[in-house]
Design an enzyme around this catalytic site. Sequence first.
Site, PDB file in Angstrom:
ATOM      1  N   TRP A  21     -56.032 -27.436  57.876  1.00  0.00           N
ATOM      2  CA  TRP A  21     -54.941 -26.489  57.623  1.00  0.00           C
ATOM      3  C   TRP A  21     -54.231 -26.123  58.919  1.00  0.00           C
ATOM      4  CZ3 TRP A  21     -54.200 -21.721  59.736  1.00  0.00           C
ATOM      5  CH2 TRP A  21     -55.279 -21.146  60.414  1.00  0.00           C
ATOM      6  N   TYR A  56     -50.697 -27.041  52.772  1.00  0.00           N
ATOM      7  CA  TYR A  56     -50.808 -26.794  54.205  1.00  0.00           C
ATOM      8  C   TYR A  56     -49.569 -27.362  54.896  1.00  0.00           C
ATOM      9  CZ  TYR A  56     -55.828 -25.868  53.443  1.00  0.00           C
ATOM     10  OH  TYR A  56     -57.036 -25.370  53.015  1.00  0.00           O
ATOM     11  N   HIS A 121     -57.222 -25.416  43.871  1.00  0.00           N
ATOM     12  CA  HIS A 121     -57.092 -24.559  45.046  1.00  0.00           C
ATOM     13  C   HIS A 121     -57.104 -23.088  44.640  1.00  0.00           C
ATOM     14  CE1 HIS A 121     -55.074 -24.401  49.296  1.00  0.00           C
ATOM     15  NE2 HIS A 121     -56.132 -23.611  49.190  1.00  0.00           N
ATOM     16  N   SER A 152     -62.142 -25.225  44.868  1.00  0.00           N
ATOM     17  CA  SER A 152     -62.191 -24.356  46.031  1.00  0.00           C
ATOM     18  C   SER A 152     -62.100 -22.929  45.510  1.00  0.00           C
ATOM     19  CB  SER A 152     -61.034 -24.660  46.983  1.00  0.00           C
ATOM     20  OG  SER A 152     -61.067 -23.814  48.116  1.00  0.00           O
TER      21      SER A 152
END
Length: 325
Positions: A21, A56, A121, A152
């Site tokens: 990231w 990102y 995510h 995640s």
Amino acid sequence: MENRPFAALGQPVSAVGIGTWQLGIDRGETDPDDAAATLQAAVETGVNLIDTADVYGDGRSERFVGRFLATRPKAELVVATKMGRRVPPTTANYSRDNFRLWNDRSRENLGVETIDLVQLHNPPNELIRAPHIWDLLDDLVAEGRIRSYGVSAETCEQALEAIRHPGCASVQLIVNIFRHKPLEEVLPAAHESGTAVIARVPLPEGVLSHNHRRDTETDLPGPVASLDAGWIFSVVPDDVAAQAAREFAGLCRELVPGRAQPVQVALRWLLDQEGITCILPEARSPHQARFNAQAAALPPLSAEMRTALTDIYNRLIRAHVHDHW
């Protein structure tokens, strides 16, 4: 570098990986050559898992990784990315069409036909519980778009819910010396089911020497949201955090042989936890990538050291963070 089983991939992954990231964030332009040098340094130490996400730097991080992969076509690297944060995470937005659209974009950015691991995510609870979401992910595997999928997660509850799904290859969540809650249920459940656990934010943000978020982050969200992002200093008073860091540094000098730095000892503690598959320390330079990897070469911490670290957590940190997530 120690390698650990990752059942769904059918191949081991390095105990220390690298997150990217920081190579794609919009707050500063990372030179592509610098990004490649950092990734190269990590790979030279034995790192073979690279973690990124489609948001990102709006894909910039994925493109850095893709350029790196293109120069090493025979390297046995595992690439994990994430999807689901390009739009608000709702049932309507988590659709078949969007999953394919996001997957197509990530595959193009990475320059691969099949992505090793795609992680949802930080989806909300209702989406992790929705059966059709898992069906859509199974379809991506069946179509050869991805090899495996995971979640995640922000909370231990979410991680446990994900582990209950047989097709879930991995969960990624925050675990570190000042975030112990996953040790109670998540790690045992993952170990029993064969689910890989990827530990993000393996160093408590703003407390140990590698992290400067306390000084550089000017627009923190509310305390609980900050805690979910890993910034424990948003809920731990400054004097308490400073005392915990001082006591930890003292234990490193007293109970850890050699001259290992506290940051490396913190990473070694995490590697010693049964159920952890891979940790993702931040690396912004080749030096930092090599420094992080050296933690895997440290011997396991002594029982005395582990007990002392548990005492610091229970005495100073637990009341501020444990029940939040």
